[in-house]
Design an enzyme around this catalytic site. Sequence first.
Site, PDB file in Angstrom:
ATOM      1  N   GLU A 118     -40.158  -0.776  11.005  1.00 37.70           N
ATOM      2  CA  GLU A 118     -38.985  -1.827  10.804  1.00 37.70           C
ATOM      3  C   GLU A 118     -39.544  -2.706   9.536  1.00 37.70           C
ATOM      4  O   GLU A 118     -40.253  -3.512   9.826  1.00 37.70           O
ATOM      5  CB  GLU A 118     -38.935  -2.495  11.916  1.00 37.70           C
ATOM      6  N   CYS A 140     -31.499  -6.004  14.155  1.00 38.42           N
ATOM      7  CA  CYS A 140     -32.516  -4.967  14.634  1.00 38.42           C
ATOM      8  C   CYS A 140     -31.717  -3.553  14.619  1.00 38.42           C
ATOM      9  O   CYS A 140     -32.321  -2.641  14.645  1.00 38.42           O
ATOM     10  CB  CYS A 140     -32.537  -5.548  16.132  1.00 38.42           C
ATOM     11  N   GLU A 160     -35.447  -7.012  24.379  1.00 39.06           N
ATOM     12  CA  GLU A 160     -34.785  -6.228  23.377  1.00 39.06           C
ATOM     13  C   GLU A 160     -35.403  -6.276  21.866  1.00 39.06           C
ATOM     14  O   GLU A 160     -35.892  -7.319  21.392  1.00 39.06           O
ATOM     15  CB  GLU A 160     -33.405  -7.118  22.949  1.00 39.06           C
ATOM     16  N   LYS A 173     -37.197 -20.726  24.315  1.00 37.87           N
ATOM     17  CA  LYS A 173     -38.209 -20.968  22.860  1.00 37.87           C
ATOM     18  C   LYS A 173     -37.504 -20.349  21.754  1.00 37.87           C
ATOM     19  O   LYS A 173     -37.583 -18.972  21.490  1.00 37.87           O
ATOM     20  CB  LYS A 173     -39.491 -20.461  23.423  1.00 37.87           C
TER      21      LYS A 173
HETATM   22  P1  NAD Z   1     -41.262 -11.818  16.701  1.00 40.00           P
HETATM   23  O1  NAD Z   1     -41.611 -11.039  17.636  1.00 40.00           O
HETATM   24  O2  NAD Z   1     -42.280 -12.246  15.696  1.00 40.00           O
HETATM   25  O3  NAD Z   1     -40.760 -13.191  17.464  1.00 40.00           O
HETATM   26  C1  NAD Z   1     -39.996 -13.448  18.439  1.00 40.00           C
HETATM   27  C2  NAD Z   1     -40.035 -14.702  19.333  1.00 40.00           C
HETATM   28  O4  NAD Z   1     -41.431 -14.293  19.802  1.00 40.00           O
HETATM   29  C3  NAD Z   1     -40.592 -15.922  18.493  1.00 40.00           C
HETATM   30  O5  NAD Z   1     -39.859 -16.848  19.277  1.00 40.00           O
HETATM   31  C4  NAD Z   1     -41.819 -15.942  18.358  1.00 40.00           C
HETATM   32  O6  NAD Z   1     -42.402 -17.446  18.428  1.00 40.00           O
HETATM   33  C5  NAD Z   1     -42.245 -15.296  19.623  1.00 40.00           C
HETATM   34  N1  NAD Z   1     -43.808 -14.945  19.691  1.00 40.00           N
HETATM   35  C6  NAD Z   1     -44.541 -14.242  18.589  1.00 40.00           C
HETATM   36  N2  NAD Z   1     -45.591 -13.970  19.011  1.00 40.00           N
HETATM   37  C7  NAD Z   1     -45.838 -14.466  20.351  1.00 40.00           C
HETATM   38  C8  NAD Z   1     -46.802 -14.175  21.219  1.00 40.00           C
HETATM   39  N3  NAD Z   1     -48.036 -13.630  20.785  1.00 40.00           N
HETATM   40  N4  NAD Z   1     -46.828 -14.329  22.407  1.00 40.00           N
HETATM   41  C9  NAD Z   1     -45.289 -15.127  22.752  1.00 40.00           C
HETATM   42  N5  NAD Z   1     -44.426 -15.171  21.963  1.00 40.00           N
HETATM   43  C10 NAD Z   1     -44.641 -14.761  20.714  1.00 40.00           C
HETATM   44  O7  NAD Z   1     -39.913 -11.348  16.062  1.00 40.00           O
HETATM   45  P2  NAD Z   1     -39.090 -12.151  14.802  1.00 40.00           P
HETATM   46  O8  NAD Z   1     -39.808 -12.063  13.701  1.00 40.00           O
HETATM   47  O9  NAD Z   1     -38.723 -13.561  15.163  1.00 40.00           O
HETATM   48  O10 NAD Z   1     -37.733 -11.381  14.894  1.00 40.00           O
HETATM   49  C11 NAD Z   1     -37.557  -9.986  14.108  1.00 40.00           C
HETATM   50  C12 NAD Z   1     -37.424  -9.062  15.348  1.00 40.00           C
HETATM   51  O11 NAD Z   1     -36.437  -9.347  16.538  1.00 40.00           O
HETATM   52  C13 NAD Z   1     -37.356  -7.624  15.010  1.00 40.00           C
HETATM   53  O12 NAD Z   1     -38.519  -6.556  15.280  1.00 40.00           O
HETATM   54  C14 NAD Z   1     -36.081  -7.230  15.203  1.00 40.00           C
HETATM   55  O13 NAD Z   1     -35.682  -5.975  15.305  1.00 40.00           O
HETATM   56  C15 NAD Z   1     -36.055  -8.069  16.584  1.00 40.00           C
HETATM   57  N6  NAD Z   1     -34.716  -8.054  17.243  1.00 40.00           N
HETATM   58  C16 NAD Z   1     -34.199  -7.270  18.052  1.00 40.00           C
HETATM   59  C17 NAD Z   1     -32.790  -7.443  18.788  1.00 40.00           C
HETATM   60  C18 NAD Z   1     -32.356  -6.449  19.767  1.00 40.00           C
HETATM   61  O14 NAD Z   1     -31.341  -7.033  20.468  1.00 40.00           O
HETATM   62  N7  NAD Z   1     -32.932  -5.211  19.963  1.00 40.00           N
HETATM   63  C19 NAD Z   1     -32.068  -8.403  18.110  1.00 40.00           C
HETATM   64  C20 NAD Z   1     -32.491  -9.329  17.141  1.00 40.00           C
HETATM   65  C21 NAD Z   1     -33.889  -9.101  16.712  1.00 40.00           C
END
Ligand code: NAD
Length: 493
Positions: free
Chosen positions: A397, A298, A263, A187
Amino acid sequence: MSTDYRSLIPTLSYRNQAFINGKHVPAASGKTFDCVSPIDGKVLTRVAECDSEDVNRAVAAARAAFEKGSWSTCHPAKRKKTLLKFADLIAKHKDELALLETLDMGKPISVSAGGDIPGSIQCIQWYAEAADKVYDEISPYRPDSVSLITREPIGVVAAVVPWNYPLLMASWKLGPALAAGNSIIIKPAEQSPLTILRIAELASEAGIPDGVFNVLPGFGESAGQALGRHMDVDMIAFTGSTQVGKFFLRYAGESNMKHVSLETGGKSPNIVFADAGDLDHVAKVSADGVFFNSGQSCNAPTRILVQDTIRDEFVALVAKHAKPWTPADPLDPKTTMGAVVDRDQMERVLGYIDAGRKEGATVAAGGAQVRQDTGGAYIEPTVFTAVQNSMKIAQEEIFGPVVVAVAFKDEAEAVRLANDSIYGLQANLWTRDVSRAHKLSRQLKAGTVVVNNVWGSDITNPFGGYKQSGIGRDKSLHAMDKYCQVKNTFIQL
Ligand code: NAD
């Protein structure tokens, strides 16, 4: 860079439907949502808005393929060959994919073409090569028995991924999950579905059997949650925010106790001692690390902890090295920093900049939205100094081009401030004192510690967090393990 990407735009055809059981299909509800480019705010296409009905279909297809065994129990060398072909096909379409990534999430074309797409190809190749090289074990059990410890694929894996490196984050999941023999449902984030939808048909073309590779575009609360709560999904591999990562732990607890790997977020300290050496070099690498990908990494070193005796000098150097990161047209090959992913994210980041000012921190560079006339989402590289580690801008963050500088006196205070965070993804440390480097590396609570640099990771190294930065590791052979069950079989002789 010789490719004229702008001239390729009219040749693009967007894959905007879900990919289930080897075919692009509309959402069961027929609903779609706008896929907007942050470059200029224009709609690129409308994408299928999948929900629980589509999740049921994709999980049924993934399960049937898994049970059929043409991928899950085939010879590992066959999986290797197929995945290598998949990587070759991605490489064949690299210009198209780089352009899609840039249009969809606003990063510079030089980064999509030079980093995201080659990195995704390399990741899939690396796990393809690993598929027939990982051995199982025999334990030193009683002499009248044989005790086998074998790995088996988990089954149906759902990968829920973010928008900051759309294809790369998906590849970190699909590479090891498929190499281990699982079926996968990806997804993508609603902000950035296009490259993953495009490679789905390349997976089929490479020979990955129908149902083994599925993509469900849609929103988190509907499609993401339905995957998290599905009784027949065996594992969630999530990358995204800490808040949503916790939702997945809850979904798993309230459904079938599926495996969950997370992650999540980061607020990585970047500790600079007065003995760091060439401060101009340290400041340049530090600025590059933060502003790359518009700060949407991240593990970006967003929290500078600098020894008080050099704070002003060092912050001035970081501000100087922030300048070349001034946002420009993402389609221009010379551009270093493009847009942030969308206007919502831009408003969020500007809100943090405002909060920093209100809390009494000083803006040493940037601080404003720019390129408003484009209709896109652009923010200047921003440096805050005179920051206290307790401030919101030092604790939360921001996920945008913003770095904060906090002063410390000595080693003990540096470590205390570095670990004073809910996150523990990466910590960076600059010193010429080798004993200090070793001693402090052990004390820093982070999955990755980088000494005298901020860039330290590639596919050969495990990547993941302590504390609320996650559970489990991506990359390296450690990632293969998390997509496998471990079975113990005793044979009485
Ligand atoms: P997000 O958590 O908003 O979304 C990530 C995914 O989760 C998306 O596909 C989104 O549609 C889904 N999602 C959102 N709400 C949901 C819910 N209620 N239930 C189920 N799925 C849901 O994150 P983002 O804004 O897309 O990305 C940024 C974040 O990702 C930052 O916090 C960053 O640090 C993190 N990140 C971490 C790593 C790592 O390896 N640690 C790598 C890249 C990004």
